[in-house]
Design an enzyme around this catalytic site. Structure first.
Site, PDB file in Angstrom:
ATOM      1  N   ARG A  11       0.859  -1.191   0.000  1.00  0.00           N
ATOM      2  CA  ARG A  11       0.000   0.000   0.000  1.00  0.00           C
ATOM      3  C   ARG A  11       0.891   1.234   0.000  1.00  0.00           C
ATOM      4  O   ARG A  11       1.906   1.287   0.689  1.00  0.00           O
ATOM      5  CB  ARG A  11      -0.916   0.026   1.211  1.00  0.00           C
ATOM      6  N   HIS A  12       0.491   2.225  -0.759  1.00  0.00           N
ATOM      7  CA  HIS A  12       1.242   3.476  -0.859  1.00  0.00           C
ATOM      8  C   HIS A  12       1.387   4.151   0.511  1.00  0.00           C
ATOM      9  O   HIS A  12       0.681   3.819   1.468  1.00  0.00           O
ATOM     10  CB  HIS A  12       0.560   4.431  -1.837  1.00  0.00           C
ATOM     11  N   ARG A  55       0.477   9.073  -5.499  1.00  0.00           N
ATOM     12  CA  ARG A  55       0.830   8.451  -4.217  1.00  0.00           C
ATOM     13  C   ARG A  55       1.381   7.040  -4.409  1.00  0.00           C
ATOM     14  O   ARG A  55       2.261   6.614  -3.674  1.00  0.00           O
ATOM     15  CB  ARG A  55      -0.348   8.491  -3.249  1.00  0.00           C
ATOM     16  N   GLU A  78      -7.441   3.178  -7.011  1.00  0.00           N
ATOM     17  CA  GLU A  78      -8.406   2.917  -5.944  1.00  0.00           C
ATOM     18  C   GLU A  78      -9.821   2.931  -6.527  1.00  0.00           C
ATOM     19  O   GLU A  78     -10.046   3.376  -7.653  1.00  0.00           O
ATOM     20  CB  GLU A  78      -8.257   3.997  -4.859  1.00  0.00           C
ATOM     21  N   HIS A 140      -3.414   0.685  -3.758  1.00  0.00           N
ATOM     22  CA  HIS A 140      -4.284   1.299  -2.768  1.00  0.00           C
ATOM     23  C   HIS A 140      -4.965   0.233  -1.919  1.00  0.00           C
ATOM     24  O   HIS A 140      -5.006  -0.933  -2.285  1.00  0.00           O
ATOM     25  CB  HIS A 140      -5.322   2.163  -3.486  1.00  0.00           C
TER      26      HIS A 140
END
Length: 192
Positions: A11-12, A55, A78, A140
């Site tokens: 995940r970022h 991101r 996302e 995401h």
């Protein structure tokens, strides 16, 4: 594809946003260099792919090291929250209370106004990773949960209960080919 292949799902970094952030292009806070270094060191030498949102791209840059880089893939974005983008949970509940329950308590075909349903989102994400062998996917929370749902073979409402923290690592294995093979969750929300 046969044998075993793995997806290392990262995940970022955190955005510090207080509302729903789907397709809104916010930067990640990548100031926790120690966590990023541990994460980078724990990953195998396989290609890196990311969502095309900043991101995820910048987080992928931070962990790439000497690994090959695949083109950014917008299918790894996302969930598109549509009219709910940027709104807090309280604002969304006040605006669309019945729809909110449908989207999050019984995810499937219900979608935020102008957004996408869990089922449509999951199909998009599955399409993005199909055909890849071992790969690091920087994306995401929803993307990771969508893939974990397949690995855990559980209902969407159940997988949405899992925490996927920023800069965490989840790993799923695929045994056999993409469509017919068995999936297995090896790690969820892990911090090396």
């Amino acid at each position: 594809m046969s044998g075993v292949s793995r997806l290392w799902l990262v995940r970022h970094g955190p955005t510090h946003a207080k509302g729903f952030v789907g397709w809104t292009d916010l930067p990640a806070d990548l100031s926790d260099v120690a966590t990023i270094a541990r994460l980078e060191a724990a990953l195998p030498d396989v290609p890196v792919i990311s969502s095309d949102l900043t991101r995820a791209v910048k987080t992928a840059d931070a962990i790439q090291a000497t690994r090959a880089r695949l083109p950014h893939d917008p299918r790894l974005r996302e969930t598109h929250f549509g009219a709910w983008e940027g709104l807090t949970w309280a604002e969304v509940e006040a605006r669309d209370p019945h729809l909110t329950r449908g989207v999050f308590e019984t995810p499937g075909e219900s979608a935020p106004p102008g957004g996408e349903s869990w089922n449509a989102f999951g199909a998009r994400v599955s399409e993005a990773v199909a055909g890849h062998g071992d790969v690091i996917v920087v994306a995401h929370m929803g993307v990771i949960l969508s893939l974990l749902q397949k690995a855990l073979n559980c209902p969407a409402a159940e997988v949405l209960g899992h925490e996927i923290a920023p800069l965490s690592l989840s790993v799923i294995a695929r045994h056999g080919d993409w469509a017919q093979g068995a999936w297995e969750a090896e790690r969820i929300n892990h911090f090396p």
